[in-house]
Motif scaffolding. Sequence first.
Motif, PDB file in Angstrom:
ATOM      1  N   THR A   1       0.800  -1.222   0.000  1.00 11.94           N
ATOM      2  CA  THR A   1       0.000   0.000   0.000  1.00 11.94           C
ATOM      3  C   THR A   1       0.834   1.274   0.000  1.00 11.94           C
ATOM      4  O   THR A   1       0.328   2.340  -0.353  1.00 11.94           O
ATOM      5  CB  THR A   1      -0.905   0.039   1.248  1.00 11.94           C
ATOM      6  OG1 THR A   1      -0.080   0.047   2.413  1.00 11.94           O
ATOM      7  CG2 THR A   1      -1.850  -1.128   1.276  1.00 11.94           C
ATOM      8  N   GLY A   2       2.070   1.189   0.445  1.00 15.07           N
ATOM      9  CA  GLY A   2       2.902   2.381   0.574  1.00 15.07           C
ATOM     10  C   GLY A   2       2.646   3.143   1.857  1.00 15.07           C
ATOM     11  O   GLY A   2       3.226   4.193   2.096  1.00 15.07           O
ATOM     12  N   ASN A   3       1.763   2.606   2.730  1.00 18.05           N
ATOM     13  CA  ASN A   3       1.412   3.283   3.971  1.00 18.05           C
ATOM     14  C   ASN A   3       1.149   2.216   5.028  1.00 18.05           C
ATOM     15  O   ASN A   3       0.220   1.420   4.894  1.00 18.05           O
ATOM     16  CB  ASN A   3       0.172   4.157   3.746  1.00 18.05           C
ATOM     17  CG  ASN A   3      -0.203   4.963   4.957  1.00 18.05           C
ATOM     18  OD1 ASN A   3       0.038   4.584   6.092  1.00 18.05           O
ATOM     19  ND2 ASN A   3      -0.823   6.111   4.712  1.00 18.05           N
ATOM     20  N   ILE A   4       1.938   2.224   6.090  1.00 18.38           N
ATOM     21  CA  ILE A   4       1.815   1.198   7.132  1.00 18.38           C
ATOM     22  C   ILE A   4       0.441   1.256   7.797  1.00 18.38           C
ATOM     23  O   ILE A   4      -0.144   0.225   8.112  1.00 18.38           O
ATOM     24  CB  ILE A   4       2.948   1.324   8.180  1.00 18.38           C
ATOM     25  CG1 ILE A   4       2.916   0.164   9.165  1.00 18.38           C
ATOM     26  CG2 ILE A   4       2.874   2.638   8.925  1.00 18.38           C
ATOM     27  CD1 ILE A   4       3.226  -1.169   8.570  1.00 18.38           C
ATOM     28  N   TYR A   5      -0.100   2.448   7.974  1.00 19.22           N
ATOM     29  CA  TYR A   5      -1.395   2.574   8.642  1.00 19.22           C
ATOM     30  C   TYR A   5      -2.523   2.011   7.782  1.00 19.22           C
ATOM     31  O   TYR A   5      -3.440   1.374   8.294  1.00 19.22           O
ATOM     32  CB  TYR A   5      -1.657   4.032   9.025  1.00 19.22           C
ATOM     33  CG  TYR A   5      -0.592   4.566   9.944  1.00 19.22           C
ATOM     34  CD1 TYR A   5      -0.511   4.125  11.265  1.00 19.22           C
ATOM     35  CD2 TYR A   5       0.364   5.467   9.492  1.00 19.22           C
ATOM     36  CE1 TYR A   5       0.483   4.577  12.116  1.00 19.22           C
ATOM     37  CE2 TYR A   5       1.362   5.927  10.332  1.00 19.22           C
ATOM     38  CZ  TYR A   5       1.415   5.481  11.640  1.00 19.22           C
ATOM     39  OH  TYR A   5       2.395   5.921  12.470  1.00 19.22           O
ATOM     40  N   GLU A   6      -2.444   2.246   6.491  1.00 17.79           N
ATOM     41  CA  GLU A   6      -3.446   1.685   5.586  1.00 17.79           C
ATOM     42  C   GLU A   6      -3.371   0.157   5.599  1.00 17.79           C
ATOM     43  O   GLU A   6      -4.397  -0.526   5.634  1.00 17.79           O
ATOM     44  CB  GLU A   6      -3.227   2.210   4.169  1.00 17.79           C
ATOM     45  CG  GLU A   6      -4.302   1.786   3.197  1.00 17.79           C
ATOM     46  CD  GLU A   6      -4.123   2.392   1.812  1.00 17.79           C
ATOM     47  OE1 GLU A   6      -4.876   1.978   0.914  1.00 17.79           O
ATOM     48  OE2 GLU A   6      -3.258   3.257   1.624  1.00 17.79           O
ATOM     49  N   SER A   7      -2.155  -0.365   5.599  1.00 17.53           N
ATOM     50  CA  SER A   7      -1.972  -1.824   5.669  1.00 17.53           C
ATOM     51  C   SER A   7      -2.558  -2.384   6.949  1.00 17.53           C
ATOM     52  O   SER A   7      -3.218  -3.430   6.935  1.00 17.53           O
ATOM     53  CB  SER A   7      -0.485  -2.180   5.580  1.00 17.53           C
ATOM     54  OG  SER A   7       0.059  -1.787   4.348  1.00 17.53           O
ATOM     55  N   LEU A   8      -2.342  -1.692   8.065  1.00 12.41           N
ATOM     56  CA  LEU A   8      -2.869  -2.161   9.349  1.00 12.41           C
ATOM     57  C   LEU A   8      -4.393  -2.133   9.372  1.00 12.41           C
ATOM     58  O   LEU A   8      -5.020  -3.039   9.923  1.00 12.41           O
ATOM     59  CB  LEU A   8      -2.298  -1.329  10.495  1.00 12.41           C
ATOM     60  CG  LEU A   8      -0.820  -1.524  10.779  1.00 12.41           C
ATOM     61  CD1 LEU A   8      -0.336  -0.539  11.828  1.00 12.41           C
ATOM     62  CD2 LEU A   8      -0.526  -2.949  11.206  1.00 12.41           C
TER      63      LEU A   8
END
Length: 110
Positions: free
Chosen positions: A27-34
């Motif tokens: 995703t390029g974003n850890i928060y989005e992945s979480l």
Amino acid sequence: MSTNINNKPAVASSTVTRDLRELDQETGNIYESLVIMGKRANQISNNIKEELHQKLSEFASSNDNLEEVFENREQIEISKHYEKLPKPSLVAVQEFLDGKIYYRNPNKEE
């Protein structure tokens, strides 16, 4: 990673240290992945919960007495089976890393 009888990859049954760079590659974003993994874990948890309630409802009766409750071995075995299943969050992380989760972000779509 080992496989079980159903040819599915075995999911770790305990905590595993993960490299954060692996989690945000998709995703390029850890928060989005979480968020994606968290929502998938909730889906898995709800599915398991519904399945368990359906199986245990077969044993429910309106006039249970104390002896019947303690002697119902099948119900105990079903409960033990579900207790041994890997945690939904661990399954969701593994599915995400294996690319098995479909997701979309409407804010990123053009």
